[in-house]
Design an enzyme around this catalytic site. Structure first.
Site, PDB file in Angstrom:
ATOM      1  CE  LYS B  87      -3.789   1.586   2.776  1.00  0.00           C
ATOM      2  NZ  LYS B  87      -4.886   1.163   3.629  1.00  0.00           N
ATOM      3  CB  SER B 162      -8.725   2.136   3.238  1.00  0.00           C
ATOM      4  OG  SER B 162      -7.734   2.217   3.868  1.00  0.00           O
ATOM      5  CB  SER B 186      -8.254  -0.516   5.799  1.00  0.00           C
ATOM      6  OG  SER B 186      -9.498   0.330   5.674  1.00  0.00           O
TER       7      SER B 186
END
Lengths: 82, 477
Positions: B87, B162, B186
């Site tokens: 990420k 996310s 997430s």
């Protein structure tokens, strides 16, 4: 002290949005409604607090043992060796 | 890796453990594996948009170094040759981390995240940075600045957020593993929605130094991988205390792979009677019942439990999370609110209206509530079984709510089952368990008391061996 419970931010529609605006943050009409609903939810949740007083508590940051320590007591499997 | 057919297959399909075994045994080079992964990324990125930056040259250079080390008789560690991507909020000194935003589109990190250092030292090859919700603030996969990320099983559907790129890249077999972050689900949502394993470790299990913050009380670093063993191996590498992060607790790190094959005979699974299964769709309910039946066939026992305080945990977690988020974003909300996507700006904003007393009350209550829930859930059981999503994976268009009136409710329904666990601080592991009629993955969560990650992997390992879903692959170029 002259204030009463009716003066608290959660009891006055729009007052939470004013708190947000006072911090220099843009708030639209739709935002105002959303902020009111979310903060009302928080106020209502806190009124259901499982502890009548927080005087003898510490926040989770300082009381990590209560999260990690609780684990130590329950950290072996019950039905089989781990 | 003993399986000759597997060795003959595309190395981009290999799991982390298969890759490490093959490279360390000399059946393949790290360079070959990395090139195969880069080739696959080139084919699938146009469909999924899961990468923000692809660091091909840098990855090939790392792989060459690993091959040179092996030729000299040294292997780097338990991830030697495994190709990963993370990420875009894990800082690496000298490189850009956008945090999925416009505001930080050109931000160059000055430090390297401890978890990246640990993965590097274990022999991983970092092939790039992955798409994410803007500032890790959104459970769907929409991103106005870097483009929406797409579900590998059907690109019309959300990845969950996310950690959108992490779920998509692992579920889409572009990389074998990835770090996501989990403040309200997430890691667990994109893992479950994209057909992968993902763990939110115990609060304080993994260092957050050099990682973009969202809520310092609720943030967790967690891996997403294709198999339970891969996920366990990544967690073993990144877990543990860190002198750079005093919130990373000095609790010894377990061998998370040790019990993967130990079975679950005689162990007990708590299934909550309320909250998590409220309004669940019949289709998802049926698949979760089938998963529980697998556990009982393996010798586990099911107990049904009443959980306290779940009528208020969501709001208390919101008080903590939104206040801390606004603390970090205060300056930008005042000076450049137009640079946020409307959805993200609107979602963040309520935290400015939470009073200091409310915030601190919510924090003070956390320990006693966590203990009460732990006693209720784990007093007579080893783990708790929960849905990830209570309905089939929605489409991107169905969840494109902008900053409209339904924003809070629609997004809240997506992380309904994941968000309470962050407030409670427990570890929770997402385990894939099947597919809905629309062909999208379905998963469940296993939650346990603090630092019970090894136990969660034990249950996941038993289920994975019985269910065999790791062999299911999405139809992609």
């Amino acid at each position: 002290m002259n204030s009463s419970i009716s003066d608290s931010p959660a009891r006055q529609p729009g007052s939470r949005a004013e708190i947000v605006r006072a911090q220099g943050v843009f708030v639209s009409a739709a935002d105002e409604d959303r902020i009111g609903r979310i903060t009302d939810g928080i106020s209502a949740a806190l009124l259901k607090s499982p502890l009548p007083s927080l005087f003898d508590t510490e926040p989770a940051h300082f009381d990590r043992a209560q999260i990690s320590g609780a684990a130590a007591a329950t950290n072996s499997t019950r039905g089989a060796s781990s | 890796m003993k399986d000759q057919a597997k060795l003959a297959s595309d190395p981009a399909d290999w799991s982390i453990v298969e890759t490490v075994d093959a490279v360390c045994a000399g059946h393949a080079s790290a360079l070959e594996v990395t090139q195969a992964v880069l080739d696959r990324i080139a084919r699938r990125q146009p469909v999924l948009n899961c990468f923000i930056r692809i660091d091909g040259d840098r990855a090939l250079e790392t792989a060459s170094g690993l091959d040179a080390a092996r030729s000299a008789g040294r292997t780097q560690g338990p991830l030697h040759g495994a190709v990963l991507a993370h990420k875009d909020m894990y800082y690496r000194a000298g490189l850009v981390s956008t945090c999925g935003s416009e505001i930080r589109r050109d931000f160059v990190a000055q430090t390297t995240a401890t978890v990246l250092d640990k993965l590097d030292n274990a022999g991983a090859v970092d092939v790039g940075t992955l798409n994410m919700s803007e500032f890790a603030s959104g459970p769907t996969g929409h991103n106005l600045h870097h483009g929406n990320c797409h579900n590998p099983w059907n690109p019309d559907h959300i990845t969950g957020g996310s950690s959108t790129g992490s779920g998509s890249a692992v579920g889409g077999r572009l990389v074998a593993g990835s770090l996501g972050s989990d403040t309200g689900g997430s890691v667990r949502l994109p893992a479950g929605i994209c057909g992968a394993y993902g763990i939110k470790p115990t609060q304080g299990r993994v260092s957050r130094h050099g990682v973009m913050g969202l809520s310092f009380s609720l943030d967790n670093v967690g891996p997403i991988a294709r198999t339970a063993r891969d996920c366990a191996r990544m967690l073993s590498v990144i877990a543990g205390p860190d002198p750079m992060d005093t919130t990373a607790l000095p609790v010894p790190v377990d061998d998370y792979e040790a019990d993967l094959d130990a079975g679950v005979t005689g162990l007990r699974i708590a299934v909550p009677k309320t909250y998590y299964f409220d309004d669940i769709s019949p289709e998802i309910s049926k698949l979760l019942d089938s998963a529980l039946a697998v556990f009982t066939s393996l010798g586990a026992k099911i107990v049904h439990v009443d959980l306290p305080h779940h009528d208020i945990i969501g709001a208390l977690g919101n008080a903590v999370g939104s206040s801390e988020q606004c603390t970090l974003h205060d300056f930008w909300h005042q000076t450049c609110p137009e640079k946020y996507a409307p959805l993200i700006r609107a979602r963040m904003q309520a935290g400015f209206g939470v009073t200091a007393v409310e915030y601190l009350k919510a924090l003070h209550l956390r320990s006693s509530i966590a203990r009460a829930v732990s006693d209720a859930a784990f007093g007579d059981a080893d783990v708790m079984f929960l849905p990830v999503l209570r309905f089939p994976v929605p489409t991107l268009s169905e969840t494109d709510v902008g900053d409209g009136a339904g924003l809070h409710e629609i997004l809240g329904s997506i992380n309904h089952c994941t968000r309470p666990i962050n407030y409670l601080g427990f570890p929770a592991l997402t385990v894939p368990c099947g597919f809905s009629a629309s062909g999208l993955p379905v998963a469940f969560q296993l939650a346990g008391p603090a630092f019970s990650e090894r136990r969660l992997f034990r249950f996941a390992g038993a289920f994975e061996a019985a269910n065999g879903l790791s062999d299911c692959v999405p139809d992609l170029p």
